[in-house]
Design a protein around this motif. Structure first.
Motif, PDB file in Angstrom:
ATOM      1  N   ALA A  41       8.072  -4.372  45.105  1.00 36.09           N
ATOM      2  CA  ALA A  41       9.290  -5.027  44.617  1.00 36.09           C
ATOM      3  C   ALA A  41       8.947  -6.370  43.976  1.00 36.09           C
ATOM      4  O   ALA A  41       9.472  -6.710  42.906  1.00 36.09           O
ATOM      5  N   LEU A  42       8.073  -7.133  44.605  1.00 33.33           N
ATOM      6  CA  LEU A  42       7.673  -8.422  44.043  1.00 33.33           C
ATOM      7  C   LEU A  42       6.918  -8.245  42.730  1.00 33.33           C
ATOM      8  O   LEU A  42       7.110  -9.017  41.784  1.00 33.33           O
ATOM      9  N   GLN A  43       6.082  -7.225  42.683  1.00 32.66           N
ATOM     10  CA  GLN A  43       5.353  -6.955  41.442  1.00 32.66           C
ATOM     11  C   GLN A  43       6.316  -6.563  40.329  1.00 32.66           C
ATOM     12  O   GLN A  43       6.140  -6.962  39.186  1.00 32.66           O
ATOM     13  N   SER A  44       7.333  -5.780  40.665  1.00 32.14           N
ATOM     14  CA  SER A  44       8.307  -5.384  39.642  1.00 32.14           C
ATOM     15  C   SER A  44       9.006  -6.612  39.067  1.00 32.14           C
ATOM     16  O   SER A  44       9.323  -6.648  37.875  1.00 32.14           O
ATOM     17  N   LEU A  45       9.220  -7.634  39.891  1.00 35.68           N
ATOM     18  CA  LEU A  45       9.816  -8.870  39.382  1.00 35.68           C
ATOM     19  C   LEU A  45       8.876  -9.575  38.420  1.00 35.68           C
ATOM     20  O   LEU A  45       9.305 -10.086  37.381  1.00 35.68           O
ATOM     21  N   ALA A  46       7.608  -9.605  38.769  1.00 28.92           N
ATOM     22  CA  ALA A  46       6.614 -10.273  37.920  1.00 28.92           C
ATOM     23  C   ALA A  46       6.504  -9.602  36.557  1.00 28.92           C
ATOM     24  O   ALA A  46       6.137 -10.247  35.575  1.00 28.92           O
ATOM     25  N   ASP A  47       6.848  -8.329  36.507  1.00 29.68           N
ATOM     26  CA  ASP A  47       6.751  -7.575  35.254  1.00 29.68           C
ATOM     27  C   ASP A  47       7.953  -7.779  34.335  1.00 29.68           C
ATOM     28  O   ASP A  47       7.952  -7.303  33.207  1.00 29.68           O
ATOM     29  N   ILE A  48       8.985  -8.459  34.796  1.00 29.33           N
ATOM     30  CA  ILE A  48      10.193  -8.683  33.994  1.00 29.33           C
ATOM     31  C   ILE A  48      10.068 -10.016  33.272  1.00 29.33           C
ATOM     32  O   ILE A  48       9.990 -11.079  33.901  1.00 29.33           O
ATOM     33  N   ASP A  49      10.045  -9.966  31.952  1.00 30.56           N
ATOM     34  CA  ASP A  49       9.865 -11.175  31.153  1.00 30.56           C
ATOM     35  C   ASP A  49      11.115 -12.050  31.104  1.00 30.56           C
ATOM     36  O   ASP A  49      11.017 -13.274  31.160  1.00 30.56           O
ATOM     37  N   ASP A  50      12.273 -11.432  30.984  1.00 34.05           N
ATOM     38  CA  ASP A  50      13.522 -12.193  30.852  1.00 34.05           C
ATOM     39  C   ASP A  50      13.896 -12.827  32.190  1.00 34.05           C
ATOM     40  O   ASP A  50      14.130 -12.125  33.171  1.00 34.05           O
ATOM     41  N   PRO A  51      13.954 -14.163  32.254  1.00 29.37           N
ATOM     42  CA  PRO A  51      14.247 -14.819  33.530  1.00 29.37           C
ATOM     43  C   PRO A  51      15.623 -14.478  34.103  1.00 29.37           C
ATOM     44  O   PRO A  51      15.775 -14.396  35.320  1.00 29.37           O
ATOM     45  N   VAL A  52      16.602 -14.249  33.254  1.00 30.58           N
ATOM     46  CA  VAL A  52      17.934 -13.893  33.746  1.00 30.58           C
ATOM     47  C   VAL A  52      17.895 -12.517  34.396  1.00 30.58           C
ATOM     48  O   VAL A  52      18.408 -12.320  35.503  1.00 30.58           O
ATOM     49  N   GLU A  53      17.274 -11.583  33.736  1.00 30.49           N
ATOM     50  CA  GLU A  53      17.137 -10.242  34.311  1.00 30.49           C
ATOM     51  C   GLU A  53      16.306 -10.275  35.589  1.00 30.49           C
ATOM     52  O   GLU A  53      16.640  -9.632  36.586  1.00 30.49           O
ATOM     53  N   ARG A  54      15.228 -11.066  35.571  1.00 38.17           N
ATOM     54  CA  ARG A  54      14.376 -11.195  36.750  1.00 38.17           C
ATOM     55  C   ARG A  54      15.182 -11.762  37.923  1.00 38.17           C
ATOM     56  O   ARG A  54      15.064 -11.303  39.062  1.00 38.17           O
ATOM     57  N   TYR A  55      16.035 -12.738  37.632  1.00 31.88           N
ATOM     58  CA  TYR A  55      16.895 -13.302  38.683  1.00 31.88           C
ATOM     59  C   TYR A  55      17.849 -12.249  39.230  1.00 31.88           C
ATOM     60  O   TYR A  55      18.010 -12.124  40.451  1.00 31.88           O
ATOM     61  N   GLN A  56      18.493 -11.483  38.348  1.00 26.57           N
ATOM     62  CA  GLN A  56      19.454 -10.459  38.787  1.00 26.57           C
ATOM     63  C   GLN A  56      18.778  -9.411  39.671  1.00 26.57           C
ATOM     64  O   GLN A  56      19.321  -9.007  40.703  1.00 26.57           O
ATOM     65  N   VAL A  57      17.601  -8.987  39.273  1.00 25.97           N
ATOM     66  CA  VAL A  57      16.872  -7.996  40.064  1.00 25.97           C
ATOM     67  C   VAL A  57      16.454  -8.600  41.406  1.00 25.97           C
ATOM     68  O   VAL A  57      16.586  -7.963  42.457  1.00 25.97           O
ATOM     69  N   SER A  58      15.992  -9.859  41.388  1.00 26.11           N
ATOM     70  CA  SER A  58      15.592 -10.502  42.647  1.00 26.11           C
ATOM     71  C   SER A  58      16.786 -10.634  43.584  1.00 26.11           C
ATOM     72  O   SER A  58      16.658 -10.488  44.795  1.00 26.11           O
ATOM     73  N   ARG A  59      17.938 -10.881  43.029  1.00 25.33           N
ATOM     74  CA  ARG A  59      19.161 -10.980  43.831  1.00 25.33           C
ATOM     75  C   ARG A  59      19.505  -9.644  44.493  1.00 25.33           C
ATOM     76  O   ARG A  59      19.872  -9.602  45.667  1.00 25.33           O
ATOM     77  N   ARG A  60      19.368  -8.561  43.731  1.00 25.91           N
ATOM     78  CA  ARG A  60      19.635  -7.231  44.305  1.00 25.91           C
ATOM     79  C   ARG A  60      18.628  -6.901  45.409  1.00 25.91           C
ATOM     80  O   ARG A  60      18.997  -6.347  46.451  1.00 25.91           O
ATOM     81  N   ILE A  61      17.373  -7.241  45.188  1.00 25.64           N
ATOM     82  CA  ILE A  61      16.343  -6.993  46.206  1.00 25.64           C
ATOM     83  C   ILE A  61      16.658  -7.801  47.466  1.00 25.64           C
ATOM     84  O   ILE A  61      16.601  -7.282  48.583  1.00 25.64           O
ATOM     85  N   ARG A  62      17.007  -9.058  47.287  1.00 24.57           N
ATOM     86  CA  ARG A  62      17.313  -9.921  48.438  1.00 24.57           C
ATOM     87  C   ARG A  62      18.518  -9.399  49.216  1.00 24.57           C
ATOM     88  O   ARG A  62      18.511  -9.391  50.450  1.00 24.57           O
ATOM     89  N   THR A  63      19.539  -8.933  48.511  1.00 24.74           N
ATOM     90  CA  THR A  63      20.712  -8.367  49.175  1.00 24.74           C
ATOM     91  C   THR A  63      20.326  -7.148  50.007  1.00 24.74           C
ATOM     92  O   THR A  63      20.788  -6.991  51.142  1.00 24.74           O
ATOM     93  N   SER A  64      19.462  -6.319  49.467  1.00 20.85           N
ATOM     94  CA  SER A  64      19.007  -5.135  50.205  1.00 20.85           C
ATOM     95  C   SER A  64      18.234  -5.531  51.453  1.00 20.85           C
ATOM     96  O   SER A  64      18.426  -4.957  52.530  1.00 20.85           O
ATOM     97  N   ILE A  65      17.385  -6.528  51.320  1.00 20.03           N
ATOM     98  CA  ILE A  65      16.590  -6.983  52.469  1.00 20.03           C
ATOM     99  C   ILE A  65      17.508  -7.575  53.534  1.00 20.03           C
ATOM    100  O   ILE A  65      17.351  -7.294  54.728  1.00 20.03           O
ATOM    101  N   GLU A  66      18.478  -8.386  53.127  1.00 15.93           N
ATOM    102  CA  GLU A  66      19.391  -8.992  54.093  1.00 15.93           C
ATOM    103  C   GLU A  66      20.226  -7.936  54.803  1.00 15.93           C
ATOM    104  O   GLU A  66      20.468  -8.032  56.009  1.00 15.93           O
ATOM    105  N   SER A  67      20.657  -6.923  54.084  1.00 14.68           N
ATOM    106  CA  SER A  67      21.414  -5.831  54.686  1.00 14.68           C
ATOM    107  C   SER A  67      20.550  -5.083  55.704  1.00 14.68           C
ATOM    108  O   SER A  67      21.003  -4.775  56.813  1.00 14.68           O
TER     109      SER A  67
END
Length: 81
Positions: free
Chosen positions: A12-38
């Motif tokens: 999951a962390l590697q997939s974030l590193a592969d996203i060039d657009d910072p806005v998209e990277r933030y959105q994906v990181s937010r979804r990952i974090r929500t899943s982890i918190e759940s």
């Protein structure tokens, strides 16, 4: 099991590193974090249920010994703390 979880987190962390657009990277990181918190909340409830299951025929001290914590901590875990 832990290795699989570690691998999934690393991927999951590697997939974030592969996203060039910072806005998209933030959105994906937010979804990952929500899943982890759940998942974390579900694990906390599972641990509480286990502590209560162990308590049915034991003292909190005995439950704590089985869980590798103090009796007081085992009781806290049973209450979701």
């Amino acid at each position: 099991m832990t290795d699989a979880l570690d691998t999934a987190i690393d991927e999951a962390l590697q997939s974030l590193a592969d996203i060039d657009d910072p806005v998209e990277r933030y959105q994906v990181s937010r979804r990952i974090r929500t899943s982890i918190e759940s998942g974390s909340a579900a694990l906390k409830q599972t641990q509480a249920d286990i502590a209560l299951e162990l308590k049915t025929s034991r003292s909190w001290r005995e439950v704590g010994l089985l869980m590798g914590v103090t009796g007081a901590r085992a009781e806290q875990i049973s209450k979701g703390k």
